[in-house]
Design a protein around this motif. Sequence first.
Motif, PDB file in Angstrom:
ATOM      1  N   ILE A  22      18.763 -18.142 -13.916  1.00 15.60           N
ATOM      2  CA  ILE A  22      20.153 -17.729 -14.120  1.00 15.60           C
ATOM      3  C   ILE A  22      21.108 -18.724 -13.466  1.00 15.60           C
ATOM      4  O   ILE A  22      22.292 -18.452 -13.301  1.00 15.60           O
ATOM      5  N   GLN A  23      20.589 -19.857 -13.030  1.00 20.38           N
ATOM      6  CA  GLN A  23      21.388 -20.957 -12.464  1.00 20.38           C
ATOM      7  C   GLN A  23      22.173 -20.500 -11.234  1.00 20.38           C
ATOM      8  O   GLN A  23      23.295 -20.955 -10.997  1.00 20.38           O
ATOM      9  N   CYS A  24      21.578 -19.615 -10.468  1.00 21.38           N
ATOM     10  CA  CYS A  24      22.289 -19.108  -9.290  1.00 21.38           C
ATOM     11  C   CYS A  24      22.254 -20.104  -8.135  1.00 21.38           C
ATOM     12  O   CYS A  24      23.003 -19.961  -7.173  1.00 21.38           O
ATOM     13  N   LYS A  25      21.376 -21.064  -8.194  1.00 24.51           N
ATOM     14  CA  LYS A  25      21.229 -22.146  -7.207  1.00 24.51           C
ATOM     15  C   LYS A  25      20.708 -21.671  -5.850  1.00 24.51           C
ATOM     16  O   LYS A  25      20.723 -22.397  -4.876  1.00 24.51           O
ATOM     17  N   LEU A  26      20.317 -20.411  -5.777  1.00 29.45           N
ATOM     18  CA  LEU A  26      19.859 -19.892  -4.490  1.00 29.45           C
ATOM     19  C   LEU A  26      18.590 -20.603  -4.001  1.00 29.45           C
ATOM     20  O   LEU A  26      18.349 -20.715  -2.806  1.00 29.45           O
ATOM     21  N   CYS A  27      17.803 -21.084  -4.949  1.00 27.61           N
ATOM     22  CA  CYS A  27      16.522 -21.709  -4.578  1.00 27.61           C
ATOM     23  C   CYS A  27      16.695 -23.153  -4.105  1.00 27.61           C
ATOM     24  O   CYS A  27      15.748 -23.751  -3.608  1.00 27.61           O
ATOM     25  N   THR A  28      17.869 -23.718  -4.257  1.00 27.82           N
ATOM     26  CA  THR A  28      18.012 -25.168  -4.025  1.00 27.82           C
ATOM     27  C   THR A  28      17.678 -25.601  -2.599  1.00 27.82           C
ATOM     28  O   THR A  28      17.261 -26.723  -2.376  1.00 27.82           O
ATOM     29  N   THR A  29      17.892 -24.698  -1.661  1.00 33.53           N
ATOM     30  CA  THR A  29      17.590 -25.084  -0.273  1.00 33.53           C
ATOM     31  C   THR A  29      16.242 -24.529   0.199  1.00 33.53           C
ATOM     32  O   THR A  29      15.901 -24.626   1.377  1.00 33.53           O
ATOM     33  N   SER A  30      15.510 -23.937  -0.736  1.00 38.07           N
ATOM     34  CA  SER A  30      14.271 -23.248  -0.319  1.00 38.07           C
ATOM     35  C   SER A  30      13.102 -24.189  -0.087  1.00 38.07           C
ATOM     36  O   SER A  30      12.210 -23.891   0.684  1.00 38.07           O
ATOM     37  N   CYS A  31      13.091 -25.318  -0.766  1.00 38.81           N
ATOM     38  CA  CYS A  31      11.900 -26.166  -0.705  1.00 38.81           C
ATOM     39  C   CYS A  31      12.004 -27.181   0.433  1.00 38.81           C
ATOM     40  O   CYS A  31      12.888 -28.031   0.431  1.00 38.81           O
ATOM     41  N   PRO A  32      11.080 -27.082   1.399  1.00 40.82           N
ATOM     42  CA  PRO A  32      11.134 -28.045   2.512  1.00 40.82           C
ATOM     43  C   PRO A  32      10.668 -29.438   2.110  1.00 40.82           C
ATOM     44  O   PRO A  32      10.753 -30.374   2.895  1.00 40.82           O
ATOM     45  N   PHE A  33      10.188 -29.536   0.860  1.00 40.42           N
ATOM     46  CA  PHE A  33       9.588 -30.806   0.442  1.00 40.42           C
ATOM     47  C   PHE A  33      10.429 -31.524  -0.624  1.00 40.42           C
ATOM     48  O   PHE A  33       9.972 -32.476  -1.248  1.00 40.42           O
ATOM     49  N   ASP A  34      11.619 -31.010  -0.871  1.00 42.59           N
ATOM     50  CA  ASP A  34      12.511 -31.596  -1.882  1.00 42.59           C
ATOM     51  C   ASP A  34      11.816 -31.740  -3.237  1.00 42.59           C
ATOM     52  O   ASP A  34      11.936 -32.768  -3.900  1.00 42.59           O
ATOM     53  N   ALA A  35      11.081 -30.692  -3.578  1.00 46.58           N
ATOM     54  CA  ALA A  35      10.295 -30.794  -4.819  1.00 46.58           C
ATOM     55  C   ALA A  35      10.874 -29.965  -5.951  1.00 46.58           C
ATOM     56  O   ALA A  35      10.170 -29.645  -6.908  1.00 46.58           O
ATOM     57  N   ILE A  36      12.154 -29.614  -5.815  1.00 49.16           N
ATOM     58  CA  ILE A  36      12.774 -28.858  -6.914  1.00 49.16           C
ATOM     59  C   ILE A  36      13.660 -29.813  -7.702  1.00 49.16           C
ATOM     60  O   ILE A  36      14.519 -30.514  -7.138  1.00 49.16           O
ATOM     61  N   ASP A  37      13.442 -29.849  -8.994  1.00 51.66           N
ATOM     62  CA  ASP A  37      14.277 -30.676  -9.880  1.00 51.66           C
ATOM     63  C   ASP A  37      15.472 -29.850 -10.327  1.00 51.66           C
ATOM     64  O   ASP A  37      15.311 -28.706 -10.766  1.00 51.66           O
ATOM     65  N   TYR A  38      16.605 -30.466 -10.225  1.00 50.01           N
ATOM     66  CA  TYR A  38      17.823 -29.760 -10.637  1.00 50.01           C
ATOM     67  C   TYR A  38      18.085 -30.015 -12.121  1.00 50.01           C
ATOM     68  O   TYR A  38      17.567 -30.990 -12.683  1.00 50.01           O
ATOM     69  N   PRO A  39      18.903 -29.163 -12.736  1.00 50.15           N
ATOM     70  CA  PRO A  39      19.268 -29.435 -14.141  1.00 50.15           C
ATOM     71  C   PRO A  39      19.981 -30.784 -14.241  1.00 50.15           C
ATOM     72  O   PRO A  39      20.677 -31.198 -13.299  1.00 50.15           O
ATOM     73  N   SER A  40      19.759 -31.476 -15.322  1.00 52.87           N
ATOM     74  CA  SER A  40      20.315 -32.826 -15.467  1.00 52.87           C
ATOM     75  C   SER A  40      21.828 -32.776 -15.480  1.00 52.87           C
ATOM     76  O   SER A  40      22.439 -31.871 -16.055  1.00 52.87           O
ATOM     77  N   GLU A  41      22.357 -33.797 -14.845  1.00 48.98           N
ATOM     78  CA  GLU A  41      23.818 -33.920 -14.897  1.00 48.98           C
ATOM     79  C   GLU A  41      24.193 -34.668 -16.168  1.00 48.98           C
ATOM     80  O   GLU A  41      23.575 -35.678 -16.483  1.00 48.98           O
ATOM     81  N   CYS A  73       5.389 -30.695  -6.346  1.00 43.11           N
ATOM     82  CA  CYS A  73       5.351 -29.325  -5.828  1.00 43.11           C
ATOM     83  C   CYS A  73       3.974 -28.982  -5.279  1.00 43.11           C
ATOM     84  O   CYS A  73       2.953 -29.221  -5.931  1.00 43.11           O
ATOM     85  N   TYR A  74       3.949 -28.419  -4.061  1.00 43.04           N
ATOM     86  CA  TYR A  74       2.673 -28.029  -3.445  1.00 43.04           C
ATOM     87  C   TYR A  74       2.300 -26.570  -3.739  1.00 43.04           C
ATOM     88  O   TYR A  74       1.339 -26.067  -3.145  1.00 43.04           O
ATOM     89  N   SER A  75       3.052 -25.914  -4.572  1.00 42.89           N
ATOM     90  CA  SER A  75       2.779 -24.521  -4.960  1.00 42.89           C
ATOM     91  C   SER A  75       2.712 -23.593  -3.750  1.00 42.89           C
ATOM     92  O   SER A  75       1.919 -22.659  -3.726  1.00 42.89           O
ATOM     93  N   CYS A  76       3.546 -23.880  -2.747  1.00 50.69           N
ATOM     94  CA  CYS A  76       3.503 -23.046  -1.541  1.00 50.69           C
ATOM     95  C   CYS A  76       4.173 -21.696  -1.774  1.00 50.69           C
ATOM     96  O   CYS A  76       3.974 -20.760  -1.006  1.00 50.69           O
ATOM     97  N   GLY A  77       5.031 -21.626  -2.809  1.00 49.45           N
ATOM     98  CA  GLY A  77       5.614 -20.337  -3.187  1.00 49.45           C
ATOM     99  C   GLY A  77       6.873 -19.950  -2.429  1.00 49.45           C
ATOM    100  O   GLY A  77       7.393 -18.842  -2.622  1.00 49.45           O
ATOM    101  N   ARG A  78       7.390 -20.819  -1.586  1.00 52.92           N
ATOM    102  CA  ARG A  78       8.604 -20.470  -0.815  1.00 52.92           C
ATOM    103  C   ARG A  78       9.776 -20.180  -1.754  1.00 52.92           C
ATOM    104  O   ARG A  78      10.535 -19.236  -1.546  1.00 52.92           O
ATOM    105  N   CYS A  79       9.925 -21.037  -2.777  1.00 55.58           N
ATOM    106  CA  CYS A  79      11.070 -20.928  -3.676  1.00 55.58           C
ATOM    107  C   CYS A  79      11.074 -19.586  -4.434  1.00 55.58           C
ATOM    108  O   CYS A  79      12.143 -19.071  -4.782  1.00 55.58           O
TER     109      CYS A  79
END
Lengths: 610, 421
Positions: free
Chosen positions: B256-275, B404-410
């Motif tokens: 839903i593009q809420c962006k809540l997950c953006t700070t969840s990954c300690p490994f910077d493994a989340i890709d954002y929607p393309s600008e 992604c290490y599939s740690c499930g934090r996000c």
Amino acid sequence: MNDSDKIRLASNVAVVAGIFCAVVSLLLLLNFFQLTKSDPLESEVMQSMIERLGREPQNAELKQDIRHLDLLARKAYFTSQWQVNTGSYLLLFGALVFALALRVYFSLKSRIEIPDQIVENELKARILSQKWLLAGGVFVLVLTFAATFATKDYLKMYHVDETLVADVASADPGIEVIEVGSETAAALSGAETSSEEVPAATAEVAASDAAPAQVAEAVTAAPALPDAAQIRANFPSFRGPFGNGVSGHRNIPVDFDGPSGKNILWKATLPMSGYNSPVIWGNRLFVSGANAQKREVYCIDRNSGKILWTRAADNIPGSPATAPRTTEDTGLAAPTLYTDGIRVYAIFGTGDVIAFDMEGNRVWARNLGVPDNHYGHSSSLIGWKDKLFVQYDTNRGQKLLALNVATGETVWETPRSVKISWASPILANVGGKYQVILATDPTVAGYDAETGKELWSVRGLMGEVGPSPAFGEGLVFATQEYATLMAINPANGQIVWKDDEYLSEVASPVVANGMVFLATSYGVLVCYDAKTGSKLWEHDDGPGYYSSPVVADNKLFIFDLDGRLQVYALEREKKLLGESNLGAKISSTPAFADGRMYVRAGTTLYCIGK
Amino acid sequence: MKKLIYILLSLYLLMPAVLYGQQRFPKPEFDSGYEQPDVIAPEPRAMGLEYFDVLVLLGVLSLASWLALKKRSRQGILWLSIFTLVYFGFYREGCICSVGSIQNLVLSFADPAYVISATVLLLFLLPLIFALFFGRTFCAAGCPLGVIQDLVIIQPVSLPFWLRKTLGLIPYIYLALAVLYAATGTDFIICRYDPFVGIYRMDAPYTMIVLGVAFLLMGMFVGRPYCRFFCPYGVLLKWMSKFSRWHLTITPAHCIQCKLCTTSCPFDAIDYPSEEKAIAGSRAGAKKFVVYAVLVPVWVLAGAFVGMKSHTMLSRSNQDVYLAELLIKHPEVKSDPDNLDVQTFLSSGRTMETLVEDARIVRKKFYTGSIIAGAFIGLVIAMTLLNQVIYRRRTDYQPNPGDCYSCGRCMDYCPVEKPKK
């Protein structure tokens, strides 16, 4: 418990765990400093006590005090080790609690953050990363490339050194020039030889004596190699001509006594011990000796027992700086030498092979690679014409080598799929062509002496093969204590017969007058019909045989381990002709020449004759 | 909070001195009556137990995949990783692990005399097979090296894109060197420089434990530094995971593009929607793409050349080469009784000639191996550069399948509920 209580609890646990970790760390640190400052093993007290012991080596009380102090030091060490180990586990436990408490603390305190609209401008970030990647990639490659300039290939420098060694060797006239002197001529003429080859050799020598201008020609011309008759007239290798244990020399005394000196013509003391047996050409007898520090070859006047020359086998490229470990009953000089009347060749447990001319001038030397042998290399040398054969069956590779007698270069090398062995090669004339015959676990095999090609191979041996094969009556005989005694037809590699009633551990069989003789390490001498394998007689007496039975003067000679010589008639019924006592332990095999028998016991060489 | 920082700082400072005191003087040598402790750690296991270890790994991988993809439980993954920490870490003392098994496999190919058991092969293959189907669930809860770092993450900071990409070259270089050293029979460098095995065994050389502690302290603020910027096995897992058929998703249904997950990954493994701007800008980068594509063979050749030139230097890690060169360069060391390497060689009865010959054979192997390793590193640099000018259109926030290490934090951050069937 609400969230703020949990946060407080987590914070307190983290603080307590942190303080605990700090205290444990501090204690470990103190332990470390304490140990550094007061090392009991290096204490002044201990040092002074050790010094005192040097002055008073018999002071038992002092020894006891040192032991007590040493024990205390070791106890202190183990106690400190226990403290360090226990402290480490406590520290780990504390660190885990600390980390967990921190995690809980931070997770409870965390709030969902308002996400940034744009975390990082993707386009800019990518451009920047390209720059860094380029810089990083170039940096890695350039740095590595630059580092290569600081690297020198020392292995190539070793190649340069080798060349230098070779150059020095070739520049030394003592190594390359082979002088056929009057002694060689005497050796050749002294032997009971057929007349064809000898005149050729003496003619060369005579020419060199008469006209100095022709010396160079005589020196560079290849000396005449002995033929089969000349070899038979001498005792050039382990167990005599072609390694078969049969010598044509006559008038060998059967009656002597070592302790009283009866029929002992002379006794010579050799500088170093060795388990190799004497070899003889003309008036010269050769043996070798070795210890962990040095290896030597001795040339002895067989008439007087005087050592004519002693030559060290040293400065050989590739020779190990430290001799390989061998067992006491093998040592580094177990293999018997070979001589062709032109040169004498020796091999040692270091893998060093060396050749001297009859005057003791070194002709060539090389190292074949240190043999990986848990007892020590013991396979003796043998030669035919221009080739010297080396059975090199070790734990790390097995092969038969033919070296050029004049240069030591490898003429051919045949790899073998067998196990390690301690037996020696023999030569057999089969259908007019000479074969080198080898016995090893698991095969007995024949090789073309000219090409090294394996002609036949028979499986049947096992374990640690010590006895060498024997050839006679057109058959090859091979044995091993835990396998079998077998007679093989070397023309086709077929087993003619097998028997396993009596088997030899060390001594090699010998064939003569249609019979094959076998001596066991548990003291049984057995006679078989060579053609059929049927047992003709046996004699169970004595402490055992390591020395191989040999035939000379149409009699069978065998020394037992206690140095008692038994002489048997070569007959199909047991007939003991005489017994004599040398008075020394014997495990080597005697050599024969001109009515005399030569046998070695450690550092003593005996000449028995009338 | 300051108290905590002080404690952390003092721990960091105290640690080296404490560890330095561990191995003080050599083990006592008694003539008899004393049994020397086993020097092999961990001690060899019965074949049945080795298969049991493989079964445990299979169980952990299956459970981790189920927890990440089906159950979507971060808590479950966390507890599973604690089990791995205890079993594969402290109980099995971190050996043999899938990460190090690369070397066993490579050596078994390079040296016919070196044979590996089926268990080693399975330890190597199972995580890769699971990554191919379910993503890097091995990293999430099956790897003892990964979980110890995961458990110490406290306040992770986000690393800039350029730094991640640049440091991301290191695992490839490490992999190339590890394969080269294993194939030449020189060393198992992944094991030798394993930073955590010393902690698991509570016994290791000083530098090794310091390295491990340093990684863990760093890991409190930079999520899984070893996994991200060093692990050579991670390279293979990344390749597999990129093609994973099923992979953990942040949202159980639709983003839903809420962006809540953006700070969840300690490994910077989340890709954002393309600008859109970036997409538009990327079209201008077509020329750059061509340049980079043309430069690929140049990088490969440069890498191969540098590899070839550096083979002498690299081969010095080999014991035979090192010893042969030492004896050639400093023949006087033969009389140094304290030089154990030289004294051991001298007492072995091996000749200098044999040693040099063996060293030359090793160096020849390094010549070929270094060229290949250098070419590989050149290719990796070239392809990473090329990747920087390739833009893929994304519409949602989604885990990068390779990183992604599939740690499930996000998953816990996503407010979207799992649709009821």
